[in-house]
Structures are given as structure tokens and as C-alpha cells.
Design a protein around this motif. Structure first.
Motif, short mmCIF file in Angstrom:
data_model
loop_
_atom_site.label_atom_id
_atom_site.label_comp_id
_atom_site.label_asym_id
_atom_site.label_seq_id
_atom_site.Cartn_x
_atom_site.Cartn_y
_atom_site.Cartn_z
N GLN A 25 0.65 -1.24 -0.20
CA GLN A 25 0.04 0.07 -0.04
C GLN A 25 0.94 1.09 0.18
N SER A 26 1.92 1.23 0.60
CA SER A 26 2.95 2.50 0.67
C SER A 26 3.42 2.65 -0.62
N ARG A 27 3.52 1.92 -1.67
CA ARG A 27 3.83 2.27 -3.04
C ARG A 27 2.78 2.76 -4.09
N HIS A 28 1.72 2.68 -3.42
CA HIS A 28 0.48 3.13 -4.31
C HIS A 28 -0.28 4.35 -3.59
N ASP A 29 -0.42 5.40 -4.47
CA ASP A 29 -1.12 6.57 -4.08
C ASP A 29 -2.83 6.47 -4.13
N ALA A 30 -3.33 5.50 -4.82
CA ALA A 30 -4.36 5.01 -5.40
C ALA A 30 -5.49 4.83 -4.02
N LEU A 31 -6.64 5.02 -4.14
CA LEU A 31 -7.62 4.57 -3.11
C LEU A 31 -7.71 3.20 -3.10
N PHE A 32 -7.58 2.51 -4.35
CA PHE A 32 -7.74 0.85 -4.33
C PHE A 32 -6.74 0.30 -3.14
N PRO A 33 -7.06 -0.71 -2.47
CA PRO A 33 -6.82 -1.44 -1.35
C PRO A 33 -5.64 -2.39 -1.83
N TRP A 34 -4.53 -2.16 -2.69
CA TRP A 34 -3.78 -3.06 -3.18
C TRP A 34 -3.18 -3.98 -2.15
N GLY A 35 -2.96 -3.71 -1.13
CA GLY A 35 -2.39 -4.29 -0.13
C GLY A 35 -2.96 -5.55 0.41
N THR A 36 -4.42 -5.22 0.65
CA THR A 36 -5.29 -6.43 0.91
C THR A 36 -5.45 -7.16 -0.37
N PHE A 37 -5.43 -6.88 -1.51
CA PHE A 37 -5.92 -7.28 -2.93
C PHE A 37 -4.61 -8.46 -2.91
N THR A 38 -3.61 -7.91 -2.56
CA THR A 38 -2.14 -8.82 -3.00
C THR A 38 -2.15 -10.15 -1.65
N VAL A 39 -2.52 -9.59 -0.35
CA VAL A 39 -2.35 -10.72 0.65
C VAL A 39 -3.78 -12.10 0.28
N ASN A 40 -4.73 -11.44 -0.34
CA ASN A 40 -5.80 -12.11 -0.57
C ASN A 40 -5.60 -13.12 -1.92
N VAL A 41 -4.82 -12.56 -2.87
CA VAL A 41 -4.49 -13.51 -4.05
C VAL A 41 -3.34 -14.23 -3.73
N VAL A 42 -2.38 -13.90 -3.04
CA VAL A 42 -1.31 -14.60 -2.58
C VAL A 42 -1.58 -16.03 -1.79
N GLY A 43 -2.56 -15.51 -0.82
CA GLY A 43 -3.00 -16.79 0.18
C GLY A 43 -3.89 -17.66 -0.73
N SER A 44 -4.48 -17.14 -1.79
CA SER A 44 -5.38 -18.03 -2.36
C SER A 44 -4.59 -19.14 -3.25
N LEU A 45 -3.47 -18.49 -3.68
CA LEU A 45 -2.50 -19.27 -4.39
C LEU A 45 -1.92 -20.60 -3.46
#
Length: 124
Positions: A25-45
Motif C-alpha cells: 500500500q505504501s507504494r500506491h497513491d490510489a484509493l484501491f486497497p492493493w495491499g489487501t488485494f495482494t495478500v488475498n490473492v497470494v493466500g489463495s494461491l
């Protein structure tokens, strides 16, 4: 004994989730919750890989408790996904809220299916 495996996995998964979320999340200025997206996709994998390995007899029930229930359970976060989606909608960022749902659900499912296929191929 089984609950200790779950706890041990969660002890790793929870801080990993927090640190990954903050890092991404610290690498994105967007409102989109990229950090949560990342952990959820990696965890699913990871859970898909474990499921694929288990389906061919290559992952013990203890490993499933440690990695699947403990680590992946603490790493992934449906509650935060839901909260962040609701928060985006309440903050009048409905497009971002919709994008979060439209991106996260299919990406998580695709990661899980890919993980199962990879797990079967690697250990089958």
C-alpha cells in the motif's frame, strides 16, 4: 497438538499480512486497497498449492493445519476486504469499491485454481 499447528501458522501469517499490506500500500497513491488485494490473492494461491498437494497425498493433515488453516487463515482477510469495499462506497468512491469486488473475487479464485493445478503437477 492440532491447535498448536494452527497457532504457529497464524503467528507467521498475521504479521506477514500486516507487513505485506503496509509494504504494498505504501507504494500506491490510489484509493484501491492493493495491499489487501495482494495478500488475498497470494493466500489463495498458497492455499491452492496446498490443496493440490493434499489431493495427491503429498501434504499431511498437519501441514494442512499449519499452512492452510494457520498461515493462510491469518494471511488472507475477507473482513478487511469487506470493510475496505464498504468504506470506499461510503466515501463516494463507488467505482473503486466495485473494482475491488470485480478484481478481488475472480483473481482469488483464479489464483486458487492455478495453485491446485500447480500443486497436482508438482507433487502428483
Amino acid at each position: 497438538m492440532n491447535w498448536l499447528l494452527v497457532v504457529a501458522g497464524a503467528v507467521v501469517g498475521a504479521p506477514l499480512r500486516f507487513l505485506t499490506d503496509r509494504f504494498v500500500q505504501s507504494r500506491h497513491d490510489a484509493l484501491f486497497p492493493w495491499g489487501t488485494f495482494t495478500v488475498n490473492v497470494v493466500g489463495s494461491l498458497v492455499l491452492g498449492l496446498l490443496t493440490g498437494a493434499a489431493s495427491v497425498g503429498a501434504a499431511s493433515s498437519h501441514l494442512q493445519l499449519l499452512i492452510g488453516t494457520g498461515l493462510c487463515g491469518a494471511l488472507t482477510t475477507y473482513s478487511t476486504f469487506s470493510y475496505e469495499t464498504l468504506r470506499l462506497a461510503a466515501d463516494h468512491a463507488r467505482g473503486s469499491a466495485a473494482a475491488n469486488v470485480v478484481a478481488t473475487v475472480p483473481a482469488g479464485l483464479a489464483a486458487a485454481f492455478a495453485g491446485v493445478a500447480a500443486g497436482r503437477a508438482l507433487w502428483g
